[in-house]
Design an enzyme around this catalytic site. Sequence first.
Site: not given
Length: 526
Positions: A253, A105, A102, A498
């Site tokens: 999430y 991670d 994704d 990220e």
Amino acid sequence: MGAGSKSKGWCCWIVVILIAALVVTAAVITIRTKSHKNKPSPVPGPPGSIQKKYSDALGIAMQFFDVQKSGKLENNKITWRGDSALKDGTDVKADLSKGMYDAGDHMKFGFPMSFTATVLSWAILEYGDQMDAVGQLEPAQGSLKWITDYLVNAHPSPNVLYVQVGDPNVDHKCWQRPEDMTGERPVAKVDEKSPGSDVAGETAAALAAASLVFKQGDATYSASLLKHARQLFTFADTHRGLYSESLPDVQTYYNSTGYGDELLWAATWLYHATTDKTYLDYVTAENGKNYARWGKPSWFSWDDKHAGTQVLLSRVNIFGAHGLSSSNNQGLQMYRKTAEAVMCGLIPDSPTATKSRTDSGLTWVSEWNALQQPVAAGFLAVLYSDYMLTSQIASFDCSGNSYTPEDLRNFALSQADYVLGKNPMRMSYLVGYGSKYPQFVHHRGASIPADADAGCEDGFQFLNSTKPNPNVATGALVGGPFLNETYIDSRNNSMQGEPSTYNSALIVGLLSGLVATSSVTSSLTS
């Protein structure tokens, strides 16, 4: 009458003729000017000319899909990546080894991954010729198929869909390379008893859109994708419910705020893939009234598909289709009006322009993953601009002011240019592009040397290291700047640093539309 009188008479006639000629000329110029105003501006630059800046950026952005691939890699071009997650899905007797991680991670979240596939398909369908011209069509198709292979395997029966691989609570307690994972990776699903209309609808959209991408080159594979898409849409529509209610752990999430937009999004893609009018009836009749949010502009994202659906159905309204009912036409007109309201919100000097912008003009909605909305908005803007140019629509109205395709393209250019370095930080937010870009990207694989022997917990030494990442996550689009246009390049700053796979699909779409200035096809089906 003497000679002098004759001379004066001729002079008078000459003056009259000259005045008449000037009047006629002025009238012609006026008519031509008015006529010109009723025509759209020509596509800027010679059609098909390559814009090197965006071509280079596209080639870089495309590489992040290779960085994110799971499974047994083929023709691997990322030297620090290797095979990983080869046993994903074995506990449910399914091969879920492919797909893409994704973000920074090692989770496989089906909801945003499917959105990645849908957007990437859309970009290929609209701008495949531009991609091909700069050598990026084949990589795009390959990355798309890496996801759709996974999605097909994740749908073992009509009313079952595997929507997640890995436990985020466990995954996020480890900082290690994906190649070194040894822990269990459980699989989560939606089914009749635990429905997920949102994730099933998005997966249906992804497979329907991808079926069009592969229709010419691999008819058998395309037919398989379409079969799964139809089944998933029926499942999503028949057994309604939010997947994040069926699977509460995902709420932290990728919590879904509704499923009506995914049902419309999926039905729209199925209409394009099949020309089956029942899907068009679905989106223009009662379901449109219930879920389309006509007249209410919104931001396009992994969670909210309204704006994307409105633009995609505007395509049908603009280019036309055979056998439409009055109800179809009325509904399509509402989608188009709402799409234009979205466009009005994007153009900076429009009376209804959004105030959600930085001082330098970047549309800015959220401090988390801030670049998702401006890149998505830029992609929709360049699409709508090209729809207008191709169909010779000169302008659209924003509360009494007229705006052109060029205005939309300029907005799209401004968002892309900001990402690529035209910003107060004077840095590119696309990793690998330009001379200055983030060095401490929040990404496990990029932060750990390929030859390091790091386990789950001792790998955190690399998260906390003050040294730049040893591996470049080429093509990663990081989260982006704060509202005050600052960026803190720290590996622990996941809010800004990220990257995500779905952001990559959006920037690929935007850059593909800016690579060249050619028209779009009038039909995605043909």
